[in-house]
Design a protein around this motif. Structure first.
Motif, PDB file in Angstrom:
ATOM      1  N   GLU A 196      36.132 -20.875  43.585  1.00 48.04           N
ATOM      2  CA  GLU A 196      36.234 -21.992  44.523  1.00 48.04           C
ATOM      3  C   GLU A 196      35.783 -21.600  45.931  1.00 48.04           C
ATOM      4  OE1 GLU A 196      36.600 -24.997  43.712  1.00 48.04           O
ATOM      5  OE2 GLU A 196      37.214 -24.626  41.650  1.00 48.04           O
ATOM      6  N   ILE A 197      35.957 -20.339  46.290  1.00 46.43           N
ATOM      7  CA  ILE A 197      35.584 -19.883  47.633  1.00 46.43           C
ATOM      8  C   ILE A 197      34.081 -19.680  47.735  1.00 46.43           C
ATOM      9  CG2 ILE A 197      35.841 -18.002  49.313  1.00 46.43           C
ATOM     10  CD1 ILE A 197      38.725 -17.621  48.092  1.00 46.43           C
ATOM     11  N   VAL A 198      33.511 -19.002  46.754  1.00 49.17           N
ATOM     12  CA  VAL A 198      32.067 -18.718  46.752  1.00 49.17           C
ATOM     13  C   VAL A 198      31.458 -19.318  45.495  1.00 49.17           C
ATOM     14  CG1 VAL A 198      30.308 -16.910  46.723  1.00 49.17           C
ATOM     15  CG2 VAL A 198      32.432 -16.552  47.986  1.00 49.17           C
ATOM     16  N   TRP A 199      30.480 -20.179  45.687  1.00 53.92           N
ATOM     17  CA  TRP A 199      29.823 -20.820  44.549  1.00 53.92           C
ATOM     18  C   TRP A 199      28.322 -20.677  44.690  1.00 53.92           C
ATOM     19  CZ3 TRP A 199      30.844 -21.962  39.863  1.00 53.92           C
ATOM     20  CH2 TRP A 199      30.036 -22.838  39.148  1.00 53.92           C
ATOM     21  N   LYS A 200      27.707 -19.995  43.729  1.00 55.66           N
ATOM     22  CA  LYS A 200      26.249 -19.802  43.700  1.00 55.66           C
ATOM     23  C   LYS A 200      25.710 -19.262  45.020  1.00 55.66           C
ATOM     24  CE  LYS A 200      25.400 -23.036  40.018  1.00 55.66           C
ATOM     25  NZ  LYS A 200      24.617 -24.131  39.493  1.00 55.66           N
ATOM     26  N   GLY A 201      26.412 -18.302  45.584  1.00 62.77           N
ATOM     27  CA  GLY A 201      25.929 -17.637  46.787  1.00 62.77           C
ATOM     28  C   GLY A 201      26.245 -18.350  48.090  1.00 62.77           C
ATOM     29  N   LEU A 202      26.996 -19.424  48.019  1.00 65.12           N
ATOM     30  CA  LEU A 202      27.350 -20.168  49.232  1.00 65.12           C
ATOM     31  C   LEU A 202      28.857 -20.137  49.432  1.00 65.12           C
ATOM     32  CD1 LEU A 202      25.092 -23.291  48.684  1.00 65.12           C
ATOM     33  CD2 LEU A 202      24.603 -21.302  50.112  1.00 65.12           C
ATOM     34  N   LEU A 203      29.267 -20.036  50.682  1.00 59.40           N
ATOM     35  CA  LEU A 203      30.683 -20.109  51.022  1.00 59.40           C
ATOM     36  C   LEU A 203      31.079 -21.572  50.883  1.00 59.40           C
ATOM     37  CD1 LEU A 203      33.128 -18.544  51.993  1.00 59.40           C
ATOM     38  CD2 LEU A 203      32.360 -18.902  54.331  1.00 59.40           C
ATOM     39  N   MET A 252      22.497 -16.033  52.402  1.00 61.25           N
ATOM     40  CA  MET A 252      23.108 -16.118  51.089  1.00 61.25           C
ATOM     41  C   MET A 252      24.156 -15.024  50.961  1.00 61.25           C
ATOM     42  SD  MET A 252      21.400 -15.729  47.323  1.00 61.25           S
ATOM     43  CE  MET A 252      21.119 -17.455  47.031  1.00 61.25           C
ATOM     44  N   LEU A 253      25.271 -15.389  50.370  1.00 56.39           N
ATOM     45  CA  LEU A 253      26.303 -14.408  50.063  1.00 56.39           C
ATOM     46  C   LEU A 253      25.898 -13.767  48.739  1.00 56.39           C
ATOM     47  CD1 LEU A 253      29.932 -14.998  50.918  1.00 56.39           C
ATOM     48  CD2 LEU A 253      29.338 -13.490  49.062  1.00 56.39           C
ATOM     49  N   LEU A 254      25.506 -12.498  48.792  1.00 54.65           N
ATOM     50  CA  LEU A 254      24.933 -11.825  47.628  1.00 54.65           C
ATOM     51  C   LEU A 254      25.960 -11.330  46.625  1.00 54.65           C
ATOM     52  CD1 LEU A 254      22.198  -9.708  49.418  1.00 54.65           C
ATOM     53  CD2 LEU A 254      21.900 -11.828  48.142  1.00 54.65           C
ATOM     54  N   ALA A 255      27.108 -10.840  47.136  1.00 51.62           N
ATOM     55  CA  ALA A 255      28.058 -10.248  46.202  1.00 51.62           C
ATOM     56  C   ALA A 255      29.470 -10.251  46.756  1.00 51.62           C
ATOM     57  CB  ALA A 255      27.644  -8.816  45.875  1.00 51.62           C
ATOM     58  N   VAL A 256      30.412 -10.358  45.842  1.00 52.17           N
ATOM     59  CA  VAL A 256      31.826 -10.096  46.113  1.00 52.17           C
ATOM     60  C   VAL A 256      32.226  -9.079  45.056  1.00 52.17           C
ATOM     61  CG1 VAL A 256      34.167 -11.017  46.129  1.00 52.17           C
ATOM     62  CG2 VAL A 256      32.275 -12.413  46.982  1.00 52.17           C
ATOM     63  N   PHE A 316      27.832 -11.391  41.529  1.00 50.18           N
ATOM     64  CA  PHE A 316      26.540 -11.220  42.170  1.00 50.18           C
ATOM     65  C   PHE A 316      25.815 -12.552  42.171  1.00 50.18           C
ATOM     66  CE2 PHE A 316      27.207  -6.782  40.817  1.00 50.18           C
ATOM     67  CZ  PHE A 316      26.877  -6.116  41.985  1.00 50.18           C
ATOM     68  N   ASN A 317      25.123 -12.845  43.261  1.00 49.83           N
ATOM     69  CA  ASN A 317      24.356 -14.085  43.387  1.00 49.83           C
ATOM     70  C   ASN A 317      22.967 -13.730  43.886  1.00 49.83           C
ATOM     71  OD1 ASN A 317      26.669 -16.005  43.018  1.00 49.83           O
ATOM     72  ND2 ASN A 317      27.403 -14.844  44.776  1.00 49.83           N
ATOM     73  N   GLY A 318      21.949 -14.001  43.080  1.00 47.72           N
ATOM     74  CA  GLY A 318      20.579 -13.746  43.498  1.00 47.72           C
ATOM     75  C   GLY A 318      20.216 -12.273  43.577  1.00 47.72           C
ATOM     76  N   VAL A 319      21.007 -11.414  42.951  1.00 50.64           N
ATOM     77  CA  VAL A 319      20.701  -9.984  42.924  1.00 50.64           C
ATOM     78  C   VAL A 319      20.148  -9.667  41.536  1.00 50.64           C
ATOM     79  CG1 VAL A 319      21.634  -7.646  43.102  1.00 50.64           C
ATOM     80  CG2 VAL A 319      22.555  -9.467  44.553  1.00 50.64           C
ATOM     81  N   PRO A 320      18.902  -9.165  41.471  1.00 52.23           N
ATOM     82  CA  PRO A 320      18.324  -8.840  40.154  1.00 52.23           C
ATOM     83  C   PRO A 320      19.212  -7.840  39.403  1.00 52.23           C
ATOM     84  CG  PRO A 320      16.662  -8.672  41.881  1.00 52.23           C
ATOM     85  CD  PRO A 320      17.985  -8.874  42.563  1.00 52.23           C
ATOM     86  N   THR A 321      19.250  -7.994  38.106  1.00 54.69           N
ATOM     87  CA  THR A 321      20.086  -7.151  37.254  1.00 54.69           C
ATOM     88  C   THR A 321      19.831  -5.675  37.496  1.00 54.69           C
ATOM     89  OG1 THR A 321      19.996  -8.900  35.592  1.00 54.69           O
ATOM     90  CG2 THR A 321      20.797  -6.770  34.861  1.00 54.69           C
ATOM     91  N   GLU A 322      18.576  -5.292  37.663  1.00 58.21           N
ATOM     92  CA  GLU A 322      18.252  -3.867  37.845  1.00 58.21           C
ATOM     93  C   GLU A 322      18.764  -3.314  39.175  1.00 58.21           C
ATOM     94  OE1 GLU A 322      14.684  -6.419  38.943  1.00 58.21           O
ATOM     95  OE2 GLU A 322      15.976  -6.250  37.180  1.00 58.21           O
ATOM     96  N   GLU A 323      19.074  -4.170  40.152  1.00 65.50           N
ATOM     97  CA  GLU A 323      19.598  -3.712  41.432  1.00 65.50           C
ATOM     98  C   GLU A 323      21.136  -3.675  41.472  1.00 65.50           C
ATOM     99  OE1 GLU A 323      18.076  -5.625  44.934  1.00 65.50           O
ATOM    100  OE2 GLU A 323      16.064  -5.733  44.088  1.00 65.50           O
ATOM    101  N   ARG A 324      21.766  -4.296  40.521  1.00 69.66           N
ATOM    102  CA  ARG A 324      23.228  -4.398  40.549  1.00 69.66           C
ATOM    103  C   ARG A 324      23.909  -3.044  40.431  1.00 69.66           C
ATOM    104  NH1 ARG A 324      24.345 -10.087  37.341  1.00 69.66           N
ATOM    105  NH2 ARG A 324      23.012 -11.291  38.749  1.00 69.66           N
ATOM    106  N   LEU A 325      23.383  -2.174  39.585  1.00 72.47           N
ATOM    107  CA  LEU A 325      23.969  -0.837  39.432  1.00 72.47           C
ATOM    108  C   LEU A 325      23.917  -0.085  40.755  1.00 72.47           C
ATOM    109  CD1 LEU A 325      25.238   1.329  37.685  1.00 72.47           C
ATOM    110  CD2 LEU A 325      22.941   2.046  37.013  1.00 72.47           C
ATOM    111  N   HIS A 326      22.783  -0.197  41.458  1.00 65.25           N
ATOM    112  CA  HIS A 326      22.658   0.432  42.782  1.00 65.25           C
ATOM    113  C   HIS A 326      23.739  -0.083  43.721  1.00 65.25           C
ATOM    114  CE1 HIS A 326      21.148   1.559  46.723  1.00 65.25           C
ATOM    115  NE2 HIS A 326      21.187   0.275  47.042  1.00 65.25           N
ATOM    116  N   GLU A 348      34.819 -14.076  57.833  1.00 66.40           N
ATOM    117  CA  GLU A 348      35.565 -15.295  57.510  1.00 66.40           C
ATOM    118  C   GLU A 348      35.771 -15.412  56.001  1.00 66.40           C
ATOM    119  OE1 GLU A 348      35.306 -20.152  57.772  1.00 66.40           O
ATOM    120  OE2 GLU A 348      33.811 -18.975  58.844  1.00 66.40           O
ATOM    121  N   ALA A 349      34.715 -15.145  55.233  1.00 62.93           N
ATOM    122  CA  ALA A 349      34.829 -15.201  53.774  1.00 62.93           C
ATOM    123  C   ALA A 349      35.867 -14.203  53.274  1.00 62.93           C
ATOM    124  CB  ALA A 349      33.474 -14.921  53.126  1.00 62.93           C
TER     125      ALA A 349
END
Length: 147
Positions: A120-127, A1-5, A19-29, A85-86
């Motif tokens: 368009e490039i990354v949607w819901k954690g997928l390339l 899974m592509l977690l973040a751009v 962010f995709n699939g990253v819990p809110t509390e981990e985003r600041l980290h 590639e992404a």
């Protein structure tokens, strides 16, 4: 899974984050970790020269494009090769929208169209899309008269 751009300026201010699939509390980290990683390693790096890091079994590929730094973060099947590639597609899309590697001002002026490209490039954690022409077609906005 592509977690973040994440796209930031050189002062460490975040201009775009997805962010995709990253819990809110981990985003600041992740925000602070990526900005610090960029501050330590991106000085003197050429445009589009890729750097790779691994943190907690997660891959990070990052670069500089004009006045912004771009980070992509993935895990599992999204290893450094897929992330490279992404990142190549993201760099190309930003250069197409801006007409050149962007200054921070130009990036912010074109912010809406850049966000459409990222969607368009990354949607819901997928390339999702890597074809430049397809992305251009998908982000074309219709004039208000055609709505």
């Amino acid at each position: 899974m592509l977690l973040a751009v994440l796209i930031a300026n050189f002062e460490g201010n975040i201009l775009v984050e997805r962010f995709n699939g990253v819990p809110t509390e981990e985003r600041l980290h992740w925000r602070s970790f990526l900005v610090k990683l960029g501050a330590e390693n991106l000085k003197g790096v050429k445009n589009e020269e890729l750097l790779v890091a691994c943190h907690k079994s997660v891959y990070i590929v990052y670069t500089v494009l004009g006045d912004v730094s771009i980070f992509v973060v993935g895990k599992d099947e999204y290893d450094e090769l897929i992330l490279a590639e992404a990142l190549y597609v993201i760099n190309s899309a930003i250069k197409d929208v801006c007409g050149k590697p962007p200054t921070e001002r130009l990036f912010l002026d074109k912010y809406g169209k850049i966000c459409l490209c990222l969607d368009e490039i990354v949607w819901k954690g997928l390339l999702e899309n890597t074809d430049k022409d397809r992305i251009k077609r998908l982000i074309r906005l219709k004039p208000p008269s055609e709505v």
